[in-house]
Design a protein around this motif. Structure first.
Motif, PDB file in Angstrom:
ATOM      1  N   SER A  31       0.953  -1.236  -0.028  1.00 14.93           N
ATOM      2  CA  SER A  31      -0.018   0.080  -0.177  1.00 14.93           C
ATOM      3  C   SER A  31       0.901   1.418  -0.045  1.00 14.93           C
ATOM      4  O   SER A  31       2.013   1.336  -0.085  1.00 14.93           O
ATOM      5  N   GLY A  32       0.298   2.286   0.036  1.00 13.18           N
ATOM      6  CA  GLY A  32       1.141   3.722   0.010  1.00 13.18           C
ATOM      7  C   GLY A  32       0.742   4.159  -1.277  1.00 13.18           C
ATOM      8  O   GLY A  32       0.451   3.713  -2.270  1.00 13.18           O
ATOM      9  N   PRO A  33       0.754   5.742  -1.436  1.00  9.70           N
ATOM     10  CA  PRO A  33       0.474   6.440  -2.509  1.00  9.70           C
ATOM     11  C   PRO A  33       1.053   5.920  -3.680  1.00  9.70           C
ATOM     12  O   PRO A  33       2.218   5.599  -3.554  1.00  9.70           O
ATOM     13  N   PRO A  34       0.475   6.000  -4.772  1.00 11.46           N
ATOM     14  CA  PRO A  34      -0.964   6.273  -5.087  1.00 11.46           C
ATOM     15  C   PRO A  34      -2.142   5.163  -4.909  1.00 11.46           C
ATOM     16  O   PRO A  34      -3.337   5.465  -5.024  1.00 11.46           O
ATOM     17  N   ALA A  35      -1.476   4.097  -4.132  1.00 11.69           N
ATOM     18  CA  ALA A  35      -2.438   3.002  -4.090  1.00 11.69           C
ATOM     19  C   ALA A  35      -3.038   2.828  -2.425  1.00 11.69           C
ATOM     20  O   ALA A  35      -2.120   3.136  -1.643  1.00 11.69           O
ATOM     21  N   VAL A  36      -4.330   2.497  -2.328  1.00 11.23           N
ATOM     22  CA  VAL A  36      -4.824   2.367  -0.995  1.00 11.23           C
ATOM     23  C   VAL A  36      -5.001   0.987  -0.930  1.00 11.23           C
ATOM     24  O   VAL A  36      -5.774   0.226  -1.924  1.00 11.23           O
ATOM     25  N   LEU A  37      -4.618   0.347   0.278  1.00  9.11           N
ATOM     26  CA  LEU A  37      -4.884  -1.278   0.362  1.00  9.11           C
ATOM     27  C   LEU A  37      -6.603  -1.183   0.932  1.00  9.11           C
ATOM     28  O   LEU A  37      -6.700  -0.585   2.018  1.00  9.11           O
ATOM     29  N   VAL A  38      -7.141  -2.051   0.237  1.00 11.75           N
ATOM     30  CA  VAL A  38      -8.391  -2.391   0.674  1.00 11.75           C
ATOM     31  C   VAL A  38      -8.894  -3.914   0.941  1.00 11.75           C
ATOM     32  O   VAL A  38      -8.280  -4.709   0.345  1.00 11.75           O
ATOM     33  N   LYS A  39      -9.409  -4.229   2.011  1.00 11.35           N
ATOM     34  CA  LYS A  39      -9.820  -5.605   2.317  1.00 11.35           C
ATOM     35  C   LYS A  39     -11.171  -5.747   1.549  1.00 11.35           C
ATOM     36  O   LYS A  39     -12.234  -5.207   1.768  1.00 11.35           O
ATOM     37  N   VAL A  40     -11.132  -6.540   0.610  1.00  3.39           N
ATOM     38  CA  VAL A  40     -12.420  -7.009  -0.145  1.00  3.39           C
ATOM     39  C   VAL A  40     -13.440  -7.510   0.492  1.00  3.39           C
ATOM     40  O   VAL A  40     -13.246  -8.412   1.296  1.00  3.39           O
ATOM     41  N   ARG A  41     -14.712  -6.846   0.309  1.00  5.52           N
ATOM     42  CA  ARG A  41     -15.921  -7.700   0.970  1.00  5.52           C
ATOM     43  C   ARG A  41     -17.022  -8.351  -0.017  1.00  5.52           C
ATOM     44  O   ARG A  41     -17.578  -9.355   0.262  1.00  5.52           O
ATOM     45  N   ALA A  42     -16.883  -7.619  -1.424  1.00  9.87           N
ATOM     46  CA  ALA A  42     -17.678  -8.197  -2.064  1.00  9.87           C
ATOM     47  C   ALA A  42     -17.241  -7.901  -3.677  1.00  9.87           C
ATOM     48  O   ALA A  42     -16.777  -6.703  -3.868  1.00  9.87           O
ATOM     49  N   LEU A  43     -17.431  -8.935  -4.590  1.00  5.42           N
ATOM     50  CA  LEU A  43     -17.139  -8.907  -5.789  1.00  5.42           C
ATOM     51  C   LEU A  43     -18.230  -9.269  -6.876  1.00  5.42           C
ATOM     52  O   LEU A  43     -19.285  -9.963  -6.405  1.00  5.42           O
ATOM     53  N   ALA A  44     -18.224  -8.536  -7.970  1.00  3.91           N
ATOM     54  CA  ALA A  44     -19.217  -8.930  -9.014  1.00  3.91           C
ATOM     55  C   ALA A  44     -18.725  -9.557 -10.119  1.00  3.91           C
ATOM     56  O   ALA A  44     -17.430  -9.130 -10.576  1.00  3.91           O
ATOM     57  N   PRO A 109      -5.662   2.320  -6.903  1.00  2.93           N
ATOM     58  CA  PRO A 109      -5.093   3.651  -7.092  1.00  2.93           C
ATOM     59  C   PRO A 109      -6.332   4.711  -6.449  1.00  2.93           C
ATOM     60  O   PRO A 109      -7.505   4.476  -6.786  1.00  2.93           O
ATOM     61  N   ALA A 110      -5.577   5.716  -5.657  1.00  2.00           N
ATOM     62  CA  ALA A 110      -6.603   6.508  -5.027  1.00  2.00           C
ATOM     63  C   ALA A 110      -7.714   7.282  -5.839  1.00  2.00           C
ATOM     64  O   ALA A 110      -8.889   7.578  -5.565  1.00  2.00           O
ATOM     65  N   ASP A 111      -7.325   7.580  -7.103  1.00  2.00           N
ATOM     66  CA  ASP A 111      -8.091   8.259  -7.951  1.00  2.00           C
ATOM     67  C   ASP A 111      -9.188   7.297  -8.591  1.00  2.00           C
ATOM     68  O   ASP A 111     -10.116   8.070  -9.352  1.00  2.00           O
ATOM     69  N   ARG A 112      -9.096   6.248  -8.412  1.00  3.76           N
ATOM     70  CA  ARG A 112     -10.358   5.147  -8.892  1.00  3.76           C
ATOM     71  C   ARG A 112     -11.029   4.612  -7.599  1.00  3.76           C
ATOM     72  O   ARG A 112     -11.687   3.679  -7.957  1.00  3.76           O
ATOM     73  N   LEU A 113     -11.023   5.040  -6.344  1.00  3.92           N
ATOM     74  CA  LEU A 113     -11.359   4.701  -5.311  1.00  3.92           C
ATOM     75  C   LEU A 113     -12.487   5.536  -4.635  1.00  3.92           C
ATOM     76  O   LEU A 113     -12.148   6.717  -4.776  1.00  3.92           O
ATOM     77  N   TYR A 114     -13.643   5.202  -4.354  1.00  6.48           N
ATOM     78  CA  TYR A 114     -14.971   5.916  -4.112  1.00  6.48           C
ATOM     79  C   TYR A 114     -15.527   5.567  -2.687  1.00  6.48           C
ATOM     80  O   TYR A 114     -15.348   4.397  -2.443  1.00  6.48           O
ATOM     81  N   PRO A 115     -15.897   6.473  -2.061  1.00  9.60           N
ATOM     82  CA  PRO A 115     -16.590   5.973  -0.527  1.00  9.60           C
ATOM     83  C   PRO A 115     -18.017   5.435  -1.041  1.00  9.60           C
ATOM     84  O   PRO A 115     -18.785   6.063  -1.904  1.00  9.60           O
ATOM     85  N   LEU A 116     -18.417   4.460  -0.095  1.00 15.04           N
ATOM     86  CA  LEU A 116     -19.885   3.993  -0.391  1.00 15.04           C
ATOM     87  C   LEU A 116     -20.656   4.802   0.736  1.00 15.04           C
ATOM     88  O   LEU A 116     -20.228   4.615   1.698  1.00 15.04           O
TER      89      LEU A 116
END
Ligand SMILES: NC(=O)c1ccc[n+]([C@@H]2O[C@H](COP(=O)([O-])OP(=O)(O)OC[C@H]3O[C@@H](n4cnc5c(N)ncnc54)[C@H](OP(=O)(O)O)[C@@H]3O)[C@@H](O)[C@H]2O)c1
Length: 329
Positions: A31-44, A109-116
């Motif tokens: 992780s670390g800029p520009p990427a944000v580490l995310v724990k995945v909960r659901a995929l489609a 990438p942080a610019d591809r990540l959005y809050p739900l």
């Protein structure tokens, strides 16, 4: 390496059929800029995932390549604009050199990540991301949809169809949903003003009756493209949206097109810019937050059944359920 530093992921080492998908252990991404580490909960799963995996849609892939495009998850480490535990989503991993989403953790990438938005069901959200972003780009960037216009959506009971109907209704359009009769009730619940059977040979005559002033936006999700029948249905200035049918080679009635000042507008969401995706994300979040964007979920599978999720999406297994295939790590 301990279990805390590795994760399960679904991946391929070369393009090919769904049986090429393997399950393995990988290091948790840096992780670390520009990427944000995310724990995945659901995929489609969407059709594009199968096209990328098979090589039908050509794009740069790092091998071993973790499959998948969309995810909903939770931020692991703080990053500008994101705090640990925030629920977030992304709909643009897994193509153009980026690793995919089908894993326990993903570096987004942080610019591809959005809050739900709070209170939104992660499974409904993940099932809606790709389809709704496609609908947003097609309806607004390509078609320039305006309030009160008449939109026809064929294949309206499918994933993109469902989203297109809901986004068009939310934008104040009058929507005619062409779908199989089993899906009439679903399309009405999505807000369609009219429903017609897209397998009925008389469907185009029926649409003509329902849209006496002509169709402003005609969106064909089925990829069948009977342009000789559909272009004459367009109003002056009508827009025909082409986004499906990789192998289709329909006959275009040219005179019927240009004498209406009408246009054909083709696009793939994979070409959308980060800014266009972010604009779509804002609209999607707005709709999700007020319950105006819903998807049918047909199947939920564990990540270890990723190959089966693709086979279901491709119709390669009997009894494909209506609705999206959601995968849970
Ligand atoms: N250009 C782009 O950026 C873009 C983005 C997303 C999708 N696409 C393409 O758009 C097309 C539609 O995608 P989609 O995700 O909406 O596909 P979909 O959910 O499979 O629905 C498409 C149509 O397929 C039929 N269908 C078959 N099995 C179904 C099932 N289990 N659930 C629902 N419908 C089912 C339905 O019509 P009937 O059953 O009545 O035949 C439905 O109307 C695909 O060709 C896809 O590749 C393009």
């Amino acid at each position: 390496m301990s279990d805390r530093e590795t994760m399960t992921a679904a991946y391929i080492t070369r393009p090919g059929p769904a049986d090429e998908i393997r399950i393995g252990r990988f290091p948790v991404p840096e992780s670390g800029p520009p990427a944000v580490l995310v724990k995945v909960r659901a995929l489609a799963v969407n059709h594009v995932d199968t096209f990328v995996r098979s090589g039908a849609y050509r794009t740069r892939l790092p091998y071993p390549f973790v499959i998948g495009r969309d995810l909903v998850g939770a931020v692991v480490t703080a990053a500008p604009g994101f705090a640990p535990g925030d629920t977030v989503w992304c709909d643009s991993l897994g193509y153009d050199g980026r690793q995919g989403s089908f894993s326990e953790y993903a570096a987004v990438p942080a610019d591809r990540l959005y809050p739900l938005p709070g209170g939104v069901d992660p499974e409904n959200a993940v099932a809606s991301l790709h389809t709704a972003a496609t609908a947003h780009i097609g309806l607004f960037r390509e078609a320039g949809l305006r309030i009160g216009e008449t939109v026809v959506v064929t294949g309206a009971g499918g994933g993109v169809g469902t989203a297109t109907v809901q986004l068009a209704v939310a934008a104040g359009a009058r929507v005619v949903a062409a779908t199989r009769p089993d899906d009439f009730d679903w399309c009405r619940r999505c807000g369609a003003d009219e429903v017609v059977d897209h397998h009925d040979p008389d469907v185009y005559a029926e649409i003509a009756e329902l849209a006496p002033g002509g169709v402003d936006v005609f969106w064909d999700n089925t990829g069948r493209h009977h342009l000789e029948r559909t272009v004459p249905l367009l109003a002056r200035g009508g827009r025909m949206i082409i986004m499906a049918g990789l192998g289709a080679a329909p006959v275009l009635p040219v005179g019927q097109l240009y004498t209406r000042d009408a246009s054909l507008r083709g696009f793939v969401i994979s070409n959308a810019t980060v800014d266009e995706l972010a604009a779509a994300a804002t609209a999607i979040n707005h709709l999700l937050a007020r319950g105006a964007l819903v998807s049918r979920i047909g199947t939920r599978l564990p990540l270890t059944e990723a190959a089966r999720s693709h086979r279901l999406q491709e119709g390669a297994e009997p009894h494909r359920p209506r609705g999206r295939v959601v995968v849970l790590p």
